[in-house]
Design a protein around this motif. Structure first.
Motif, PDB file in Angstrom:
ATOM      1  N   CYS A  63      16.734  -3.580  15.964  1.00  0.00           N
ATOM      2  CA  CYS A  63      15.440  -3.280  16.581  1.00  0.00           C
ATOM      3  C   CYS A  63      14.395  -4.321  16.178  1.00  0.00           C
ATOM      4  CB  CYS A  63      14.966  -1.882  16.184  1.00  0.00           C
ATOM      5  SG  CYS A  63      13.380  -1.450  16.930  1.00  0.00           S
ATOM      6  N   GLY A  64      14.018  -5.140  17.129  1.00  0.00           N
ATOM      7  CA  GLY A  64      13.005  -6.156  16.875  1.00  0.00           C
ATOM      8  C   GLY A  64      11.651  -5.567  16.512  1.00  0.00           C
ATOM      9  N   LEU A  65      11.330  -4.407  17.082  1.00  0.00           N
ATOM     10  CA  LEU A  65      10.041  -3.773  16.761  1.00  0.00           C
ATOM     11  C   LEU A  65      10.002  -3.308  15.307  1.00  0.00           C
ATOM     12  CD1 LEU A  65       9.343  -1.703  20.000  1.00  0.00           C
ATOM     13  CD2 LEU A  65       8.200  -3.789  19.248  1.00  0.00           C
ATOM     14  N   ALA A  66      11.102  -2.732  14.832  1.00  0.00           N
ATOM     15  CA  ALA A  66      11.155  -2.279  13.434  1.00  0.00           C
ATOM     16  C   ALA A  66      11.067  -3.468  12.484  1.00  0.00           C
ATOM     17  CB  ALA A  66      12.429  -1.484  13.171  1.00  0.00           C
ATOM     18  N   LEU A  67      11.804  -4.528  12.795  1.00  0.00           N
ATOM     19  CA  LEU A  67      11.786  -5.707  11.928  1.00  0.00           C
ATOM     20  C   LEU A  67      10.435  -6.420  11.997  1.00  0.00           C
ATOM     21  CD1 LEU A  67      15.411  -6.985  12.585  1.00  0.00           C
ATOM     22  CD2 LEU A  67      14.566  -5.579  10.679  1.00  0.00           C
ATOM     23  N   GLY A  68       9.814  -6.394  13.167  1.00  0.00           N
ATOM     24  CA  GLY A  68       8.468  -6.955  13.302  1.00  0.00           C
ATOM     25  C   GLY A  68       7.443  -6.147  12.516  1.00  0.00           C
ATOM     26  N   GLN A  69       7.601  -4.823  12.534  1.00  0.00           N
ATOM     27  CA  GLN A  69       6.710  -3.964  11.752  1.00  0.00           C
ATOM     28  C   GLN A  69       6.858  -4.263  10.271  1.00  0.00           C
ATOM     29  OE1 GLN A  69       4.229  -1.298  12.717  1.00  0.00           O
ATOM     30  NE2 GLN A  69       3.844  -2.273  10.750  1.00  0.00           N
ATOM     31  N   LEU A  70       8.092  -4.465   9.833  1.00  0.00           N
ATOM     32  CA  LEU A  70       8.327  -4.793   8.427  1.00  0.00           C
ATOM     33  C   LEU A  70       7.653  -6.106   8.054  1.00  0.00           C
ATOM     34  CD1 LEU A  70       9.533  -4.276   5.685  1.00  0.00           C
ATOM     35  CD2 LEU A  70      11.696  -5.212   6.527  1.00  0.00           C
ATOM     36  N   LYS A  71       7.750  -7.105   8.906  1.00  0.00           N
ATOM     37  CA  LYS A  71       7.080  -8.384   8.629  1.00  0.00           C
ATOM     38  C   LYS A  71       5.563  -8.195   8.546  1.00  0.00           C
ATOM     39  CE  LYS A  71      10.474 -11.655  10.358  1.00  0.00           C
ATOM     40  NZ  LYS A  71      10.935 -12.037   9.056  1.00  0.00           N
ATOM     41  N   ALA A  72       5.017  -7.359   9.420  1.00  0.00           N
ATOM     42  CA  ALA A  72       3.581  -7.082   9.384  1.00  0.00           C
ATOM     43  C   ALA A  72       3.189  -6.381   8.083  1.00  0.00           C
ATOM     44  CB  ALA A  72       3.176  -6.237  10.593  1.00  0.00           C
ATOM     45  N   ILE A  73       4.019  -5.435   7.638  1.00  0.00           N
ATOM     46  CA  ILE A  73       3.755  -4.745   6.372  1.00  0.00           C
ATOM     47  C   ILE A  73       3.827  -5.740   5.215  1.00  0.00           C
ATOM     48  CG2 ILE A  73       4.732  -3.079   4.719  1.00  0.00           C
ATOM     49  CD1 ILE A  73       5.399  -1.303   7.183  1.00  0.00           C
ATOM     50  N   GLU A  74       4.842  -6.579   5.208  1.00  0.00           N
ATOM     51  CA  GLU A  74       4.980  -7.583   4.140  1.00  0.00           C
ATOM     52  C   GLU A  74       3.767  -8.506   4.089  1.00  0.00           C
ATOM     53  OE1 GLU A  74       9.852  -7.925   3.930  1.00  0.00           O
ATOM     54  OE2 GLU A  74       8.750  -9.201   5.331  1.00  0.00           O
ATOM     55  N   SER A  75       3.282  -8.902   5.252  1.00  0.00           N
ATOM     56  CA  SER A  75       2.097  -9.765   5.316  1.00  0.00           C
ATOM     57  C   SER A  75       0.869  -9.044   4.777  1.00  0.00           C
ATOM     58  CB  SER A  75       1.867 -10.206   6.758  1.00  0.00           C
ATOM     59  OG  SER A  75       0.703 -10.965   6.867  1.00  0.00           O
ATOM     60  N   LYS A  76       0.699  -7.798   5.178  1.00  0.00           N
ATOM     61  CA  LYS A  76      -0.456  -7.014   4.731  1.00  0.00           C
ATOM     62  C   LYS A  76      -0.396  -6.776   3.219  1.00  0.00           C
ATOM     63  CE  LYS A  76      -3.965  -4.514   6.348  1.00  0.00           C
ATOM     64  NZ  LYS A  76      -5.021  -4.987   7.227  1.00  0.00           N
ATOM     65  N   VAL A  77       0.787  -6.459   2.712  1.00  0.00           N
ATOM     66  CA  VAL A  77       0.958  -6.214   1.277  1.00  0.00           C
ATOM     67  C   VAL A  77       0.555  -7.443   0.470  1.00  0.00           C
ATOM     68  CG1 VAL A  77       2.765  -5.960  -0.489  1.00  0.00           C
ATOM     69  CG2 VAL A  77       2.651  -4.354   1.409  1.00  0.00           C
ATOM     70  N   SER A  78       0.862  -8.618   0.981  1.00  0.00           N
ATOM     71  CA  SER A  78       0.548  -9.854   0.245  1.00  0.00           C
ATOM     72  C   SER A  78      -0.958 -10.026   0.030  1.00  0.00           C
ATOM     73  CB  SER A  78       1.130 -11.075   0.962  1.00  0.00           C
ATOM     74  OG  SER A  78       0.434 -11.326   2.169  1.00  0.00           O
ATOM     75  N   GLN A  79      -1.759  -9.410   0.880  1.00  0.00           N
ATOM     76  CA  GLN A  79      -3.220  -9.499   0.745  1.00  0.00           C
ATOM     77  C   GLN A  79      -3.749  -8.736  -0.475  1.00  0.00           C
ATOM     78  OE1 GLN A  79      -5.251  -8.318   4.350  1.00  0.00           O
ATOM     79  NE2 GLN A  79      -3.645  -9.220   5.616  1.00  0.00           N
ATOM     80  N   TYR A  80      -2.957  -7.783  -0.965  1.00  0.00           N
ATOM     81  CA  TYR A  80      -3.425  -6.905  -2.036  1.00  0.00           C
ATOM     82  C   TYR A  80      -2.704  -7.118  -3.361  1.00  0.00           C
ATOM     83  CZ  TYR A  80      -5.201  -4.588   2.130  1.00  0.00           C
ATOM     84  OH  TYR A  80      -5.821  -4.323   3.323  1.00  0.00           O
ATOM     85  N   GLN A  81      -1.820  -8.091  -3.421  1.00  0.00           N
ATOM     86  CA  GLN A  81      -1.004  -8.313  -4.617  1.00  0.00           C
ATOM     87  C   GLN A  81      -1.835  -8.551  -5.879  1.00  0.00           C
ATOM     88  OE1 GLN A  81       2.213  -8.043  -5.160  1.00  0.00           O
ATOM     89  NE2 GLN A  81       2.954  -7.793  -3.088  1.00  0.00           N
ATOM     90  N   ASP A  82      -2.999  -9.147  -5.740  1.00  0.00           N
ATOM     91  CA  ASP A  82      -3.801  -9.501  -6.917  1.00  0.00           C
ATOM     92  C   ASP A  82      -4.746  -8.388  -7.374  1.00  0.00           C
ATOM     93  OD1 ASP A  82      -2.583 -11.990  -7.001  1.00  0.00           O
ATOM     94  OD2 ASP A  82      -4.110 -12.923  -5.742  1.00  0.00           O
TER      95      ASP A  82
END
Length: 95
Positions: A63-82
């Protein structure tokens, strides 16, 4: 295959509806519960990979939508790592 959205609240207070092609996310998240950022990411990766694999079993392609959602979550998470002890709250499921 029943799809679902799960609304999350990020550490900055913003909210977002995330997509899953499978109800499997209900096994990994509880509404109105907060998760440490890394735990939320791990649970998202597991749930969305399982959901994508279920689509692959049924339709022959992940599912491209599920994998795309995961990439979006990973990107968003990186904003809060610090941030010190960032938390993500799963607000609710949207069926």
């Amino acid at each position: 295959m029943p799809e679902i959205r799960f609304q999350v609240e990020w550490p900055d207070g913003s909210q977002e509806a995330c997509y899953s092609p499978s109800l499997v996310v209900k096994k990994y998240f509880t509404p109105d519960q907060s998760y440490a950022l890394d735990d939320f990411l791990d649970r998202s990766r597991t749930a969305l990979h399982i959901a994508s694999d279920r689509v692959k079993e049924k339709y022959g392609m992940p599912c491209g939508l599920a994998l795309g959602q995961l990439k979006a979550i990973e990107s968003k998470v990186s904003q809060y790592q610090d941030l010190p002890e960032p938390m993500v709250r799963v607000v609710r499921f949207i069926e």
